[in-house]
Design an enzyme around this catalytic site. Structure first.
Site, PDB file in Angstrom:
ATOM      1  N   LYS A  92     -27.220 -21.508  34.800  1.00  0.00           N
ATOM      2  CA  LYS A  92     -26.185 -22.339  34.180  1.00  0.00           C
ATOM      3  C   LYS A  92     -24.905 -21.552  33.923  1.00  0.00           C
ATOM      4  CE  LYS A  92     -27.411 -21.725  29.311  1.00  0.00           C
ATOM      5  NZ  LYS A  92     -26.147 -21.073  28.938  1.00  0.00           N
ATOM      6  N   THR A  93     -25.018 -20.281  33.546  1.00  0.00           N
ATOM      7  CA  THR A  93     -23.810 -19.494  33.292  1.00  0.00           C
ATOM      8  C   THR A  93     -22.996 -19.340  34.562  1.00  0.00           C
ATOM      9  OG1 THR A  93     -24.989 -18.281  31.557  1.00  0.00           O
ATOM     10  CG2 THR A  93     -22.934 -17.323  32.372  1.00  0.00           C
ATOM     11  N   ASP A 109     -20.792 -25.174  26.651  1.00  0.00           N
ATOM     12  CA  ASP A 109     -22.073 -24.517  26.939  1.00  0.00           C
ATOM     13  C   ASP A 109     -23.062 -24.819  25.816  1.00  0.00           C
ATOM     14  OD1 ASP A 109     -23.970 -22.957  28.143  1.00  0.00           O
ATOM     15  OD2 ASP A 109     -23.100 -21.037  27.521  1.00  0.00           O
ATOM     16  N   GLU A 110     -24.359 -24.849  26.146  1.00  0.00           N
ATOM     17  CA  GLU A 110     -25.438 -25.062  25.164  1.00  0.00           C
ATOM     18  C   GLU A 110     -25.192 -26.327  24.330  1.00  0.00           C
ATOM     19  OE1 GLU A 110     -27.987 -23.398  25.447  1.00  0.00           O
ATOM     20  OE2 GLU A 110     -27.589 -21.328  26.031  1.00  0.00           O
ATOM     21  N   GLN A 160     -34.673 -27.092  25.478  1.00  0.00           N
ATOM     22  CA  GLN A 160     -34.492 -25.814  24.787  1.00  0.00           C
ATOM     23  C   GLN A 160     -33.715 -25.984  23.483  1.00  0.00           C
ATOM     24  OE1 GLN A 160     -33.956 -22.106  27.206  1.00  0.00           O
ATOM     25  NE2 GLN A 160     -33.363 -23.511  28.831  1.00  0.00           N
ATOM     26  N   ARG A 195     -39.482 -17.349  29.118  1.00  0.00           N
ATOM     27  CA  ARG A 195     -38.863 -16.012  29.043  1.00  0.00           C
ATOM     28  C   ARG A 195     -39.532 -15.058  30.029  1.00  0.00           C
ATOM     29  NH1 ARG A 195     -34.718 -17.716  28.003  1.00  0.00           N
ATOM     30  NH2 ARG A 195     -35.816 -19.678  28.258  1.00  0.00           N
TER      31      ARG A 195
END
Length: 887
Positions: A63-64, A251-252, A352, A698
């Site tokens: 995503k970044t 973002d997020e 998330q 993770r």
């Protein structure tokens, strides 16, 4: 000859490069480099520039990269200049990373992006430009938490409110929560305002805001709340920023709270004509079908809608007086006046969203298509991090949530190892088993930096920290201090240190005014001056000063009571167990009560940590041995770049990734957290499940889940049942394994379970080679370890104490684990401290040595009698010189 300007012009047809021709191929070769390597879904998210776009980016889907490439694409295609892009992140670290990546793509162009930053940094920037419009000056001060608490204490005192019954920190938490929901003092529901100060919560909030204006100050929450008020009361200012920002990127988005949502909604609408009411900017939002309802599920209530829905925005203050209502027939007419959404792109993952406890609203992302009609949703489901089995397990688990938009992570990587689930007898065996597995990975060539332990609650860390110290495994705690370095643990230890040694000035100075006793810096300085002149410890100086008139009566009385308490505790120490003594000290000193009255979000966790501290003392014979052990645990050397195991909570792990991830504590009550279930019901359960999903994703190569049958929570041993999340994992992707930490019936020695812990294995054959080695080890350890065979490196059997000889009381306190009698300080740990004070080792650097457990190695560092040895197979370890032999 005809002049050039007199030539007859014939119409020339338009030209387009032929497909496959030289021009077309040359153009393709010159396409932007930032688009190369993007998969089709990522490229779609980057190139879809018009209208609202929601990018559902699963864990590890890049995503970044999508966000940075999208900004690069906007700038490269000339759709906007750098100053016309608003790009919002949640952390300064994320903003710095985005700027760095953009700098690598675009060079100096990123320097012209003043509107790339966090919500609050950008909000503060806007506020300084228009400070006068919200009764501030452009040089206003942003208060930190300590300043907020001091200001609120002054207000409580002015209202004659007992700040012990109604702590200022509790009021600060309430005000912060109201601001996160976009509520000004007049908008706080009366029922909520009444929960503090006998109904004075709302009045205190209003007085606090008024006082901030007088001081030309704002707190963190004001940076957005005052922005919302600015835009609401001054539509011309709002239009200025709506015209400025041609593109908005967030973002997020799943972690936004109500205030952040409102701020974005105002900026994300196309500029309205003067006279169009702002109520049209924030229409009503329907509840998503199937969404798990929690206490904050209806976001309309957060922006001031009355329960019956009659006055949605007008009464809330978000619309000017006289604005039309948003219901009934007015709503139909008004819908035509709603300006279209501009080019906003929100990137997030509803699976998330794990920060509901600090105000995040997962509904914001679930309702995106309702808030921005016609929005395009792009799903990034191709994971570049984890193997197939890990992704399948995580996807199957999160599919049990009802409140989600839906996506399935997939990978083109190999299936890899299955997710393992391991049961252990108790938390000690769990720590031993994980320690053994980490050592196996280390021997196989895996770096410790690629290994992480993710716990649900911070008190779980203590068990692993103690185990790693025993094993000599380097570790670091991410997102917070190590267990014994936490403020509440240091305070408790300081009390115990003063009891153990009245001359411990550093410990006494730490707790002389904790909790508050009216003994400020001036009093402590007087004690220091007296101690230096008389050349006596600070405690004795205090005893002498209270017999004089040098202190004011109130301070003298508080100090006299403290000295009397320590004298009483030292007498009780002789007839009371050290664990019971610790509980008495924490209670009678008022320290436990201080945290019980604290209403901050982390107060409950601090109380849990104190209970875990008392529990950890049970393994030691006395207070002296426990404090010696703590000295070793606190002995930390090595920097952040050293190879070390990472230990952190699941919340701190967001955004990180490791080859090997251990997930201990998957038991009902701990994970999912019983407190979360009690407070939030099904919505809380779904957030806990999202947290489990985050933990699994993770892991790049291995994910290993552990649960214990017996665990001590809140000071009491109890039999636990495995987490419900285990049954929600797919059987095909999971492997059940046996704990490597031993059977739980013995072997609490320094290096974990030994074959000598099994009583049946001895039988009557006391002449076996193993028994002879055990006896030889015991004989070698008689000097400083007489009567304590548990800590021997060879795991020798102590013939003076059977593994089944634990006292009845100890058995009960350990929930049936009757193999572990109380011990003196672990042989390794106690001897390490005792011998490292002023003792010089007989070994030299580069000496080749042999260790019973770790094998051959070379001495690389010497600290007293502590040796750091680079072992050929086990890597670098810190050991005591008495455990190695020169070869």
């Amino acid at each position: 000859m005809t002049e050039p300007n007199k030539l007859i012009h014939h119409e020339v047809p338009d030209h387009q490069p032929a497909a496959g021709g030289i021009a077309a191929r040359a153009r393709a070769a010159a396409s932007p480099q930032y688009l190369s390597g993007l998969n089709p879904e990522q490229r779609e998210a980057v190139e879809t520039l018009d209208g609202p776009v929601l990018v559902l980016a699963g864990a590890g889907t890049g995503k970044t990269r999508v966000l940075t490439c999208r900004i690069a694409h906007i700038l490269s295609t000339g759709r906007a200049r750098p100053g016309e892009i608003l790009s919002v992140t949640f952390t300064n670290k994320a903003a710095r990373e985005m700027k760095l990546r953009l700098g690598q793509m675009l060079g100096q162009a990123v320097e012209g992006m003043p509107w790339l930053g966090t919500f609050h940094s950008i909000g503060g920037r806007i506020l300084r430009f228009h400070a006068e419009l919200v009764q501030l000056k452009s040089n206003f001060t942003v208060l930190d938490v300590d300043d907020q608490i001091r200001l609120l204490k002054q207000l409580l005192q002015a209202e004659n409110i007992d700040d012990k019954r109604w702590p200022a920190r509790m009021l600060a938490g309430l005000i912060d929560g109201w601001k996160n929901r976009g509520l000004t003092p007049s908008q706080v529901p009366p029922g909520e305002a009444a929960v503090f100060g006998n109904g004075k919560g709302g009045k205190l909030y209003a007085a606090y805001q008024e006082r901030l204006k007088i001081l030309n100050a704002a707190d963190f929450g004001d940076l957005l709340l005052e922005n919302i008020r600015l835009f609401r009361e001054h539509p011309d200012v709002l239009r200025q920023y709506q015209n400025r920002f041609k593109f908005i990127l967030v973002d997020e988005y799943q972690d936004t709270n109500v205030a952040q949502y409102l701020w974005l909604r105002l900026l994300a609408q196309a500029p309205s004509k003067p006279g169009v009411p702002l109520s049209a900017v924030i229409p009503g939002r329907p509840v998503i079908p199937g969404r798990a309802e929690g206490p904050n599920h209806d976001v309309q209530s957060h922006i001031g809608e009355s329960p019956d829905g009659e006055q949605p925005l007008r009464d809330s203050g978000f619309a000017p007086a006289g604005a039309p209502r948003n219901d009934g027939e007015d709503g139909v007419a008004q819908s035509a006046a709603i300006p279209p959404s501009k080019n906003i792109c929100c990137v997030g993952d509803d699976d998330q969203s794990i920060y509901g406890w600090r105000g995040a609203e997962v509904d914001n992302i679930l309702r995106f298509d309702h808030d921005f009609p016609g929005a395009k949703v792009v799903r990034l489901e191709r994971n570049y991090r984890s193997t197939g089995h890990i992704l399948a397990a995580a996807s199957h688990l999160i599919a049990h949530n009802e409140g989600r938009l839906g996506k399935t992570l997939r990978t083109e990587d190999v299936d890899g190892e299955k997710v393992t689930v391991t049961g252990s007898w108790d938390s000690e065996e769990e720590a031993r088993g994980i320690g053994e597995e980490i050592e196996e990975l280390q021997r196989a060539g895996h770096r410790l930096n690629d290994i992480a332990i993710l716990v649900r609650a911070s008190f779980q860390m203590r068990e692993f920290e103690d185990r790693f110290v025993t094993l000599g495994l380097p570790y670091r705690v991410i997102g917070g201090p190590r267990f014994y370095e936490r403020a509440e643990i240091r305070d408790a230890l300081a009390y115990l240190r003063v009891i153990n040694s009245p001359a411990d000035d550093l410990a006494f100075e730490r707790i002389v005014n904790v909790p508050k006793r009216g003994l400020g810096d001036a009093t402590v300085q007087m004690l220091h001056d007296h101690a230096r002149k008389r050349r006596i410890p600070l405690f004795e100086a205090a005893r002498a000063v209270v017999e004089t008139d040098e202190l004011k009566p109130k301070a003298r009385g508080s100090l006299r009571d403290l000295i009397a308490s320590f004298d009483r505790w030292r007498v009780q120490r002789e007839v009371t167990s050290h664990t019971e003594m610790a509980e008495i000290v924490l209670d009678q000193s008022g320290y436990t009560e201080m945290w019980q009255k604290d209403r901050s979000a982390d107060a409950a966790g601090r109380l849990d940590n104190l209970k875990e501290l008392v529990r950890s003392m049970e393994e030691f014979e006395n207070l002296q041995g426990f404090l010696e052990h703590i000295s070793l645990v606190m002995d930390r050397d090595g920097g952040a770049d050293d190879d070390a195991v990472s230990v952190m909570t699941l919340h701190s792990a967001k955004g990180l990734e490791f080859d090997n991830v251990f997930l201990p504590g998957w038991e009902e009550g701990l994970f999912p957290s019983q407190r979360t279930l009690d407070e939030q019901g099904r919505a809380g359960l779904e957030e806990e499940r999202r947290l489990a999903h985050v933990g699994l994703t993770r892991a790049r190569r291995r994910a290993k889940i552990y649960f214990a049958t017996n665990r001590r929570i809140h000071g009491t041993w109890s039999t636990t049942i495995p987490s419900r999340f285990l049954d929600e994992l797919p059987a095909y992707n999971v492997e059940i394994t046996e704990s490597k930490g031993g059977s739980g019936w013995g072997g609490s020695g320094g290096y974990g379970p030994s074959r000598f812990d099994n009583v049946e294995s001895f039988g009557s054959s006391y002449t076996t080679p193993g028994w002879q080695r055990a006896q030889a080890n015991r004989a070698r350890g008689q000097g400083g370890r007489q009567g304590n065979g548990q800590g021997q490196a060879g795991g020798g059997f102590n013939e003076n104490q059977s593994p089944f000889s634990g006292s009845r009381g100890d058995t009960a306190s350990r929930g049936g684990d009757f193999s572990r009698g109380k011990r003196a300080p672990l042989t390794i740990e106690g001897e390490l401290i005792a011998k490292s004070t002023g003792t010089t080792s007989e070994f030299s650097l580069d000496d080749r040595v042999f260790h019973q457990k770790f094998g051959y190695g070379q001495v690389v560092k010497i600290d007293g009698n502590k040796l750091t040895i680079a072992f050929e197979k086990a890597g670098e370890k810190k050991v005591v010189d008495s455990f190695v032999e020169r070869v």
